[in-house]
Design an enzyme around this catalytic site. Structure first.
Site, PDB file in Angstrom:
ATOM      1  N   GLY A   8      -3.989   1.480   4.968  1.00 34.61           N
ATOM      2  CA  GLY A   8      -3.870   0.362   4.029  1.00 34.61           C
ATOM      3  C   GLY A   8      -2.728  -0.575   4.380  1.00 34.61           C
ATOM      4  O   GLY A   8      -1.942  -0.972   3.518  1.00 34.61           O
ATOM      5  N   ALA A   9      -2.655  -0.950   5.657  1.00 30.82           N
ATOM      6  CA  ALA A   9      -1.467  -1.677   6.133  1.00 30.82           C
ATOM      7  C   ALA A   9      -1.704  -3.142   6.463  1.00 30.82           C
ATOM      8  O   ALA A   9      -0.838  -3.780   7.047  1.00 30.82           O
ATOM      9  CB  ALA A   9      -0.900  -0.968   7.358  1.00 30.82           C
ATOM     10  N   ASN A  10      -2.839  -3.686   6.071  1.00 28.23           N
ATOM     11  CA  ASN A  10      -3.101  -5.079   6.425  1.00 28.23           C
ATOM     12  C   ASN A  10      -2.509  -6.072   5.431  1.00 28.23           C
ATOM     13  O   ASN A  10      -2.638  -7.285   5.597  1.00 28.23           O
ATOM     14  CB  ASN A  10      -4.611  -5.325   6.563  1.00 28.23           C
ATOM     15  CG  ASN A  10      -5.377  -5.034   5.296  1.00 28.23           C
ATOM     16  OD1 ASN A  10      -5.379  -3.895   4.822  1.00 28.23           O
ATOM     17  ND2 ASN A  10      -6.022  -6.040   4.728  1.00 28.23           N
ATOM     18  N   ILE A  13       2.968  -3.797   0.963  1.00 26.38           N
ATOM     19  CA  ILE A  13       3.984  -2.856   1.423  1.00 26.38           C
ATOM     20  C   ILE A  13       3.608  -2.255   2.772  1.00 26.38           C
ATOM     21  O   ILE A  13       4.455  -2.113   3.663  1.00 26.38           O
ATOM     22  CB  ILE A  13       4.207  -1.749   0.379  1.00 26.38           C
ATOM     23  CG1 ILE A  13       4.768  -2.339  -0.920  1.00 26.38           C
ATOM     24  CG2 ILE A  13       5.162  -0.683   0.919  1.00 26.38           C
ATOM     25  CD1 ILE A  13       4.887  -1.343  -2.062  1.00 26.38           C
ATOM     26  N   GLY A  14       2.345  -1.898   2.952  1.00 26.36           N
ATOM     27  CA  GLY A  14       1.914  -1.312   4.220  1.00 26.36           C
ATOM     28  C   GLY A  14       2.179  -2.230   5.392  1.00 26.36           C
ATOM     29  O   GLY A  14       2.632  -1.793   6.459  1.00 26.36           O
ATOM     30  N   SER A 140       3.825   7.074  -6.785  1.00 26.52           N
ATOM     31  CA  SER A 140       4.279   6.127  -7.803  1.00 26.52           C
ATOM     32  C   SER A 140       5.127   6.863  -8.826  1.00 26.52           C
ATOM     33  O   SER A 140       4.947   8.075  -9.028  1.00 26.52           O
ATOM     34  CB  SER A 140       3.071   5.482  -8.502  1.00 26.52           C
ATOM     35  OG  SER A 140       3.469   4.795  -9.671  1.00 26.52           O
ATOM     36  N   TYR A 163      -5.110   6.193 -12.414  1.00 28.23           N
ATOM     37  CA  TYR A 163      -4.122   5.952 -11.358  1.00 28.23           C
ATOM     38  C   TYR A 163      -2.962   6.942 -11.402  1.00 28.23           C
ATOM     39  O   TYR A 163      -2.672   7.618 -10.407  1.00 28.23           O
ATOM     40  CB  TYR A 163      -3.587   4.519 -11.454  1.00 28.23           C
ATOM     41  CG  TYR A 163      -2.548   4.213 -10.403  1.00 28.23           C
ATOM     42  CD1 TYR A 163      -2.925   3.998  -9.078  1.00 28.23           C
ATOM     43  CD2 TYR A 163      -1.191   4.153 -10.718  1.00 28.23           C
ATOM     44  CE1 TYR A 163      -1.977   3.733  -8.096  1.00 28.23           C
ATOM     45  CE2 TYR A 163      -0.237   3.899  -9.752  1.00 28.23           C
ATOM     46  CZ  TYR A 163      -0.637   3.691  -8.434  1.00 28.23           C
ATOM     47  OH  TYR A 163       0.307   3.449  -7.474  1.00 28.23           O
TER      48      TYR A 163
END
Length: 245
Positions: A8-10, A13-14, A140, A163
């Site tokens: 999930g780095a696109n 934070i990623g 979280s 969540y």
């Protein structure tokens, strides 16, 4: 050169983690569910002067996608030094315990909990080939049962049936994994970047992505004496950054 995979780095934070790790001289795999989106981001980063960042397609809810990503990294690196399980979803809001649908809760758990397990298990053998393997599961503060039970906690009223529980489950899994690997060189921790302004929360958080990424990296790039099986939070005022479970 040490290698790192960030799911999930696109964006958000990623993406910032990828940039900061690149600046530290690591070879970074920027995980993205859509390869084209990831490659567009990497092209922009390259134009900005960042080096050794490569987009890799990985959907944490898709076993075939995970397997293909693993094969690519094995072929190119032969090992993996750092795994940062960052991919996550919020799910529909509100998430009341009385009315949230089982399907919506399952979808959140598929990414935030089962997805992390799937990726971790798939890459564990490559991580075992590293001299200093690190697994950081991004959690979280909403995953802390202790804080959620404290009426004086500043986020006490931020409750949800999907969540937060998915992150509590992730925390529990991390404790077990860290225990199983405690006699090895692994350091396995959960890290809460704090309430950060991102697309995830419509930029409502007070923290910056730079601070969040820096905090995650600080507790990932630890030496052999660093902690394992710990829960760190960027929202904890204590200097240790250790959060109650």
């Amino acid at each position: 050169m040490n290698s790192a995979l960030i799911t999930g780095a696109n964006r958000s934070i990623g993406l910032e983690i990828a940039k900061q790790l690149s600046q530290k001289g690591l070879s970074v795999y920027l995980g993205s569910r859509n390869l084209e989106n990831g490659e567009t981001v990497v092209k922009e980063l390259t134009e900005q002067g960042f080096q050794n960042i490569k987009a890799i397609e990985i959907d944490v809810t898709n076993p075939e996608s995970i397997s293909k990503a693993r094969d690519i990294i094995e072929t190119e690196q032969g090992k993996l030094d750092i795994l940062i399980n960052n991919a996550g979803i919020l799910g529909p809001i509100p998430q009341t315990a009385a009315e949230a649908s089982i399907k919506d809760i399952q979808n959140v758990f598929d990414t935030n909990f089962f997805g992390v397990i799937s990726v971790t298990q798939a890459f564990l053998d490559l991580l075992k080939k590293s001299d200093r393997p690190r697994i950081s599961n991004i959690t979280s503060g909403l995953g802390s049962l202790t804080l959620h039970s404290d009426p004086n906690w500043k986020y006490y009223n931020v409750k949800g049936a999907a969540y937060g529980p998915s992150k509590s489950a992730l925390n529990a899994y991390t404790i077990v994994l860290a225990y199983e690997l405690k006699d090895s060189a692994f350091k396995v921790n959960v890290i809460d970047p704090g309430y950060t302004a991102t697309d995830f929360n419509h930029h409502s958080g007070p923290g910056s992505v730079e601070s969040a990424a820096s905090f995650i990296i600080k507790h990932t790039l630890t030496d052999e004496n660093g902690p394992t099986g710990q829960y760190f939070s960027n929202d904890i005022e204590d200097e240790s950054g250790i959060s109650p479970w």
